[in-house]
Design a protein around this motif. Sequence first.
Motif, mmCIF file in Angstrom:
data_model
loop_
_atom_site.group_PDB
_atom_site.id
_atom_site.type_symbol
_atom_site.label_atom_id
_atom_site.label_comp_id
_atom_site.label_asym_id
_atom_site.label_seq_id
_atom_site.Cartn_x
_atom_site.Cartn_y
_atom_site.Cartn_z
ATOM 1 N N ASP A 145 31.107 52.461 61.813
ATOM 2 C CA ASP A 145 32.235 53.235 62.349
ATOM 3 C C ASP A 145 32.838 54.157 61.287
ATOM 4 O O ASP A 145 33.169 55.320 61.577
ATOM 5 C CB ASP A 145 33.315 52.282 62.879
ATOM 6 N N LEU A 146 32.976 53.654 60.066
ATOM 7 C CA LEU A 146 33.485 54.504 58.992
ATOM 8 C C LEU A 146 32.522 55.653 58.715
ATOM 9 O O LEU A 146 32.950 56.788 58.462
ATOM 10 C CB LEU A 146 33.689 53.675 57.722
ATOM 11 N N GLY A 147 31.229 55.358 58.776
ATOM 12 C CA GLY A 147 30.234 56.405 58.547
ATOM 13 C C GLY A 147 30.274 57.488 59.603
ATOM 14 O O GLY A 147 30.085 58.675 59.305
ATOM 15 N N LYS A 148 30.502 57.094 60.827
ATOM 16 C CA LYS A 148 30.625 58.097 61.903
ATOM 17 C C LYS A 148 31.830 58.998 61.651
ATOM 18 O O LYS A 148 31.768 60.216 61.871
ATOM 19 C CB LYS A 148 30.748 57.400 63.252
ATOM 20 N N GLN A 149 32.928 58.399 61.201
ATOM 21 C CA GLN A 149 34.116 59.192 60.871
ATOM 22 C C GLN A 149 33.813 60.156 59.737
ATOM 23 O O GLN A 149 34.209 61.339 59.792
ATOM 24 C CB GLN A 149 35.267 58.266 60.476
ATOM 25 N N LEU A 150 33.092 59.679 58.719
ATOM 26 C CA LEU A 150 32.752 60.537 57.580
ATOM 27 C C LEU A 150 31.845 61.677 58.011
ATOM 28 O O LEU A 150 32.079 62.835 57.655
ATOM 29 C CB LEU A 150 32.081 59.706 56.492
ATOM 30 N N GLN A 151 30.807 61.375 58.769
ATOM 31 C CA GLN A 151 29.872 62.421 59.186
ATOM 32 C C GLN A 151 30.544 63.453 60.079
ATOM 33 O O GLN A 151 30.312 64.658 59.932
ATOM 34 C CB GLN A 151 28.671 61.789 59.889
ATOM 35 N N ALA A 152 31.385 62.982 61.000
ATOM 36 C CA ALA A 152 32.096 63.921 61.871
ATOM 37 C C ALA A 152 33.036 64.803 61.051
ATOM 38 O O ALA A 152 33.123 66.022 61.278
ATOM 39 C CB ALA A 152 32.871 63.161 62.938
ATOM 40 N N GLY A 153 33.726 64.199 60.095
ATOM 41 C CA GLY A 153 34.645 64.970 59.267
ATOM 42 C C GLY A 153 33.934 66.012 58.424
ATOM 43 O O GLY A 153 34.383 67.172 58.334
ATOM 44 N N LEU A 154 32.821 65.631 57.798
ATOM 45 C CA LEU A 154 32.068 66.586 56.991
ATOM 46 C C LEU A 154 31.462 67.687 57.855
ATOM 47 O O LEU A 154 31.439 68.864 57.463
ATOM 48 C CB LEU A 154 30.973 65.858 56.211
ATOM 49 N N SER A 155 30.979 67.337 59.038
ATOM 50 C CA SER A 155 30.436 68.348 59.943
ATOM 51 C C SER A 155 31.496 69.384 60.292
ATOM 52 O O SER A 155 31.234 70.598 60.304
ATOM 53 C CB SER A 155 29.905 67.694 61.218
ATOM 54 N N ASP A 156 32.715 68.912 60.574
ATOM 55 C CA ASP A 156 33.812 69.835 60.890
ATOM 56 C C ASP A 156 34.139 70.724 59.696
ATOM 57 O O ASP A 156 34.398 71.937 59.853
ATOM 58 C CB ASP A 156 35.058 69.046 61.303
ATOM 59 N N VAL A 157 34.139 70.132 58.490
ATOM 60 C CA VAL A 157 34.423 70.917 57.280
ATOM 61 C C VAL A 157 33.431 72.057 57.134
ATOM 62 O O VAL A 157 33.816 73.216 56.900
ATOM 63 C CB VAL A 157 34.383 70.004 56.033
ATOM 64 N N PHE A 158 32.155 71.758 57.258
ATOM 65 C CA PHE A 158 31.130 72.780 57.042
ATOM 66 C C PHE A 158 31.118 73.816 58.156
ATOM 67 O O PHE A 158 30.908 75.013 57.923
ATOM 68 C CB PHE A 158 29.759 72.115 56.911
ATOM 69 N N THR A 159 31.351 73.352 59.393
ATOM 70 C CA THR A 159 31.412 74.293 60.514
ATOM 71 C C THR A 159 32.603 75.219 60.366
ATOM 72 O O THR A 159 32.488 76.447 60.536
ATOM 73 C CB THR A 159 31.495 73.528 61.845
ATOM 74 N N ASP A 160 33.772 74.667 60.047
ATOM 75 C CA ASP A 160 34.977 75.486 59.893
ATOM 76 C C ASP A 160 34.832 76.480 58.743
ATOM 77 O O ASP A 160 35.358 77.597 58.800
ATOM 78 C CB ASP A 160 36.193 74.598 59.645
ATOM 79 N N ALA A 161 34.105 76.062 57.688
ATOM 80 C CA ALA A 161 33.922 76.952 56.541
ATOM 81 C C ALA A 161 32.809 77.967 56.779
ATOM 82 O O ALA A 161 32.673 78.920 56.001
ATOM 83 C CB ALA A 161 33.602 76.126 55.297
ATOM 84 N N GLY A 162 32.023 77.748 57.833
ATOM 85 C CA GLY A 162 30.946 78.686 58.148
ATOM 86 C C GLY A 162 29.813 78.649 57.143
ATOM 87 O O GLY A 162 29.185 79.678 56.875
ATOM 88 N N VAL A 163 29.545 77.480 56.581
ATOM 89 C CA VAL A 163 28.472 77.378 55.596
ATOM 90 C C VAL A 163 27.306 76.573 56.169
ATOM 91 O O VAL A 163 27.476 75.717 57.039
ATOM 92 C CB VAL A 163 28.958 76.724 54.284
ATOM 93 N N ALA A 164 26.124 76.860 55.652
ATOM 94 C CA ALA A 164 24.924 76.153 56.087
ATOM 95 C C ALA A 164 24.835 74.829 55.329
ATOM 96 O O ALA A 164 24.274 74.755 54.238
ATOM 97 C CB ALA A 164 23.679 76.997 55.826
ATOM 98 N N ALA A 165 25.439 73.806 55.899
ATOM 99 C CA ALA A 165 25.448 72.483 55.283
ATOM 100 C C ALA A 165 25.681 71.460 56.371
ATOM 101 O O ALA A 165 26.280 71.762 57.407
ATOM 102 C CB ALA A 165 26.546 72.380 54.222
ATOM 103 N N ALA A 166 25.210 70.241 56.126
ATOM 104 C CA ALA A 166 25.389 69.199 57.126
ATOM 105 C C ALA A 166 25.167 67.823 56.510
ATOM 106 O O ALA A 166 24.379 67.681 55.575
ATOM 107 C CB ALA A 166 24.422 69.401 58.287
ATOM 108 N N PRO A 167 25.852 66.802 57.026
ATOM 109 C CA PRO A 167 25.541 65.428 56.635
ATOM 110 C C PRO A 167 24.315 64.947 57.406
ATOM 111 O O PRO A 167 24.196 65.211 58.610
ATOM 112 C CB PRO A 167 26.792 64.648 57.050
ATOM 113 N N ILE A 168 23.411 64.281 56.733
ATOM 114 C CA ILE A 168 22.240 63.732 57.416
ATOM 115 C C ILE A 168 22.179 62.227 57.181
ATOM 116 O O ILE A 168 22.817 61.700 56.277
ATOM 117 C CB ILE A 168 20.924 64.390 56.962
ATOM 118 N N GLY A 169 21.388 61.560 57.996
ATOM 119 C CA GLY A 169 21.168 60.136 57.810
ATOM 120 C C GLY A 169 21.929 59.286 58.809
ATOM 121 O O GLY A 169 22.628 59.791 59.692
ATOM 122 N N VAL A 170 21.779 57.995 58.674
ATOM 123 C CA VAL A 170 22.523 57.055 59.505
ATOM 124 C C VAL A 170 23.952 56.985 58.983
ATOM 125 O O VAL A 170 24.218 57.290 57.816
ATOM 126 C CB VAL A 170 21.874 55.657 59.459
#
Length: 452
Positions: free
Chosen positions: A327-352
């Motif tokens: 559950d904590l990992g899902k929160q982290l991945q969602a948060g990082l995805s939002d950061v990169f999307t909002d910043a408009g950069v080509a980046a993403a969290p991968i993995g479980v």
Amino acid sequence: MTIIDSRLVRRAEHVFPGGSINDFSLPADRGIVVDRADGVDLWDSTGKHYVDFLLGSGPLVLGHGHPAIVRAIAEQASRGSTYYLPNRPAVELAEQICHFVPCAESVRYCSDGSEAVFYALRVARAHTGRTKILKFEGGFHGHTDYALQSFVPTGAPRYPTAFSDSLGIPDAVSDTVLVVPYNDISAVEAVVAEHGDAIAAILAEPVQRGICAAPGFLASLRAVADRIGALLIFDEVVTGFRLDMGGAQSLFRVTPDLCALGKAMSGGTALACVAGRGDIMDWFAPSMAPRGVYMSGTLNGNPLGCAAGLAAVNVMHEIDGCGIITDLGKQLQAGLSDVFTDAGVAAAPIGVPAFTDVVFGRSEVRNYRDYIDSDRQAAIEFGSRMLAKGFLIRPGSKIYLSAVHTSAHIEAFVSAAAEVTAQMRGEGLLAEASTGVLPNTGQPHDENLTRA
């Protein structure tokens, strides 16, 4: 500015090659020597505080100094530190492993994950009477000669030729290893068509680095191994007792013949094991000598390590630690995805969710070549800047979570990541995303995830 304890760092450089006790060192201006840690808080020798997302490179699923583990070690220390004989903690931990891990009918202890994989390969060769191992490019299976093949190859691929990752490994060892890209079952089939009758085992990480298995890939490996009479070995040193109490094999519903376990089941001590089918594990029995499979070590199954491991496994089960970490990992991945999307950069969290890697400059990662084709310098710089902000991670590598991290820790990490991302984009260090939303980045598919 980060304060460096330069005297202690220099002392380390005098007694350790390169100043490091392991296979990496932090940037020169951010090198630290640890003083103490508690839970997920860690302080270096200058007194600087970090929130720990390195967690000893993964073993500390309950953080530093968990009371149950400290108590178990202290109580056992008063009874003796090692016996070279079966003992209660060793028996009880093995029973728990056999209870939770689908493939585990029998267990044999060793001291770290590298040894566990090494012995799994040895017994696979003995059981099948074959010599070759099929593994996946980029997969890390420890420090032994047979495992340290094509983990970080730098030249153009020449599948299925293996390249050793260290000087001092004889070419004859590399000749026994066949290498193909991860997530490419057609490449597996091509190698099997030529070498199938010589392959003793297919060795795979169920999640390689932060790269998830494509739908059906692990099940296909099971089918191929069965068809050619080879063993399927899962290296669950990272995934075992972290993704699920039964490991990735339980989560993904694919049961190997053997698995290597360590890290999360160790309670932070030097402990690992081979677990698997009883008829295969019987090769390790002393009664099989002199024609059995030799596996021994002075501290194998020592009661201090087993007491710590037993405490860790029991607590993780009692609190649903794997669920908390997920559950904590899902929160982290969602948060990082939002950061990169909002910043408009080509980046993403991968993995479980249980351990996340961050890639820059690519929208999809299915294998090692995709991974190294990403912007690795940006990933390392991102991690280094997060380190400077007080978040202990290995720059450019996995971000580990524990069951004692909190949602507030994740929020703080994501907030710092937003600041670092904005800085790096402002300095022209990050590529812009071609679209507002990145395509699939190798996250596990829902049909592959079934928590037991």
